[in-house]
Design an enzyme around this catalytic site. Structure first.
Site, PDB file in Angstrom:
ATOM      1  N   HIS A  58      79.817  54.593  65.786  1.00  0.00           N
ATOM      2  CA  HIS A  58      78.744  54.949  64.814  1.00  0.00           C
ATOM      3  C   HIS A  58      77.571  53.734  65.338  1.00  0.00           C
ATOM      4  O   HIS A  58      77.877  52.661  65.619  1.00  0.00           O
ATOM      5  CB  HIS A  58      79.107  54.970  63.753  1.00  0.00           C
ATOM      6  CG  HIS A  58      79.536  56.203  63.043  1.00  0.00           C
ATOM      7  ND1 HIS A  58      79.483  56.484  61.617  1.00  0.00           N
ATOM      8  CD2 HIS A  58      80.507  57.187  63.938  1.00  0.00           C
ATOM      9  CE1 HIS A  58      80.375  57.769  61.712  1.00  0.00           C
ATOM     10  NE2 HIS A  58      80.748  57.740  62.744  1.00  0.00           N
ATOM     11  N   GLU A  60      75.862  51.808  63.383  1.00  0.00           N
ATOM     12  CA  GLU A  60      76.052  50.780  62.595  1.00  0.00           C
ATOM     13  C   GLU A  60      77.170  49.810  63.045  1.00  0.00           C
ATOM     14  O   GLU A  60      77.065  48.474  63.284  1.00  0.00           O
ATOM     15  CB  GLU A  60      76.331  50.893  61.296  1.00  0.00           C
ATOM     16  CG  GLU A  60      75.160  51.720  60.596  1.00  0.00           C
ATOM     17  CD  GLU A  60      75.639  53.247  60.461  1.00  0.00           C
ATOM     18  OE1 GLU A  60      75.118  54.157  59.544  1.00  0.00           O
ATOM     19  OE2 GLU A  60      76.147  53.791  61.440  1.00  0.00           O
ATOM     20  N   CYS A  88      77.784  56.051  56.378  1.00  0.00           N
ATOM     21  CA  CYS A  88      78.875  56.843  55.902  1.00  0.00           C
ATOM     22  C   CYS A  88      79.898  55.819  55.238  1.00  0.00           C
ATOM     23  O   CYS A  88      79.806  54.532  55.159  1.00  0.00           O
ATOM     24  CB  CYS A  88      79.631  57.439  57.092  1.00  0.00           C
ATOM     25  SG  CYS A  88      80.335  56.568  58.584  1.00  0.00           S
ATOM     26  N   CYS A  91      81.086  53.071  57.709  1.00  0.00           N
ATOM     27  CA  CYS A  91      80.149  52.228  58.076  1.00  0.00           C
ATOM     28  C   CYS A  91      79.853  51.286  56.909  1.00  0.00           C
ATOM     29  O   CYS A  91      79.738  49.941  56.971  1.00  0.00           O
ATOM     30  CB  CYS A  91      79.012  52.632  58.715  1.00  0.00           C
ATOM     31  SG  CYS A  91      79.015  53.399  60.195  1.00  0.00           S
TER      32      CYS A  91
END
Length: 154
Positions: A58, A60, A88, A91
Site C-alpha cells: 500500500h 502508506e 485501511c 496502514c
C-alpha cells in the site's frame, strides 16, 4: 500540532501524482508522502499491489519504509504522513507503530477507512499512541481520481 490544511496542499499534490502513477500501472490510485520535521518529503509511495504481487504494498507502507530508511530509524515521531485516501486497518496500525504524530488525509474511505470513518485505529485510547488527523485536504481531487479509476472498471 495546529497546522492548517493549506500547509499540506503541496504535499497532497505530490501524493496525487503518485496516486495517478499507481492508476497507470493498474492499481487503486492511492499516493502517500512522508514529511520530515522541516516539511521536506523523505518518503514516497503509490499503491503497488498489482505490480509487486504484494498484498502489503500500500502507498502508506511504502512511504513509511522509505522515510524510515532515509532517517535510519523506525520511529517517525517527528514526521507527517500525507495520503490521498484514508488509511485501511493495516496502514493505520503501521502509522501507530511508527509513532507518527499526524496524518493528513485527502478523501475518506467509508468502506474500509481506519482513521475515523469505519474504525478509528489511529486515535484508539486503548493503544499506546494516538495520531492527530487532519482531513479534507484537496478532498475533491483525491475523490475524483478514485471515482475515475473505478468508473472504467465497472
Amino acid at each position: 500540532m495546529g497546522r492548517m490544511k493549506s500547509d499540506f496542499d503541496s504535499a497532497m499534490g505530490e501524493a496525487l501524482d503518485l496516486a495517478r502513477q499507481a492508476a497507470a500501472q493498474g492499481d487503486v490510485p492511492v499516493g502517500a508522502v512522508v514529511l520530515d520535521a522541516d516539511g521536506e518529503v523523505i518518503g514516497r509511495g503509490g499503491n503497488r499491489r498489482e505490480v509487486d504481487g504484494d498484498p502489503t504494498a500500500h502507498a502508506e507502507i511504502l512511504a513509511l519504509r522509505e522515510a524510515a530508511t532515509a532517517l535510519g530509524r523506525w520511529r517517525l515521531d517527528d514526521c507527517t504522513l500525507v495520503v490521498t485516501l484514508e488509511p485501511c486497518t493495516m496502514c493505520a496500525g503501521a502509522i501507530v507503530l511508527a509513532r507518527l504524530p499526524r496524518i493528513v488525509i485527502g478523501a475518506w474511505d467509508p468502506k474500509a477507512g481506519a482513521a475515523g470513518s469505519m474504525r478509528d485505529v489511529v486515535r484508539d485510547a486503548r493503544l499506546n499512541h494516538r495520531v492527530e488527523v487532519v482531513a479534507g485536504v484537496r478532498e475533491a481531487q483525491c475523490a475524483a481520481v478514485l471515482r475515475e479509476f473505478f468508473a472504467t472498471r465497472r
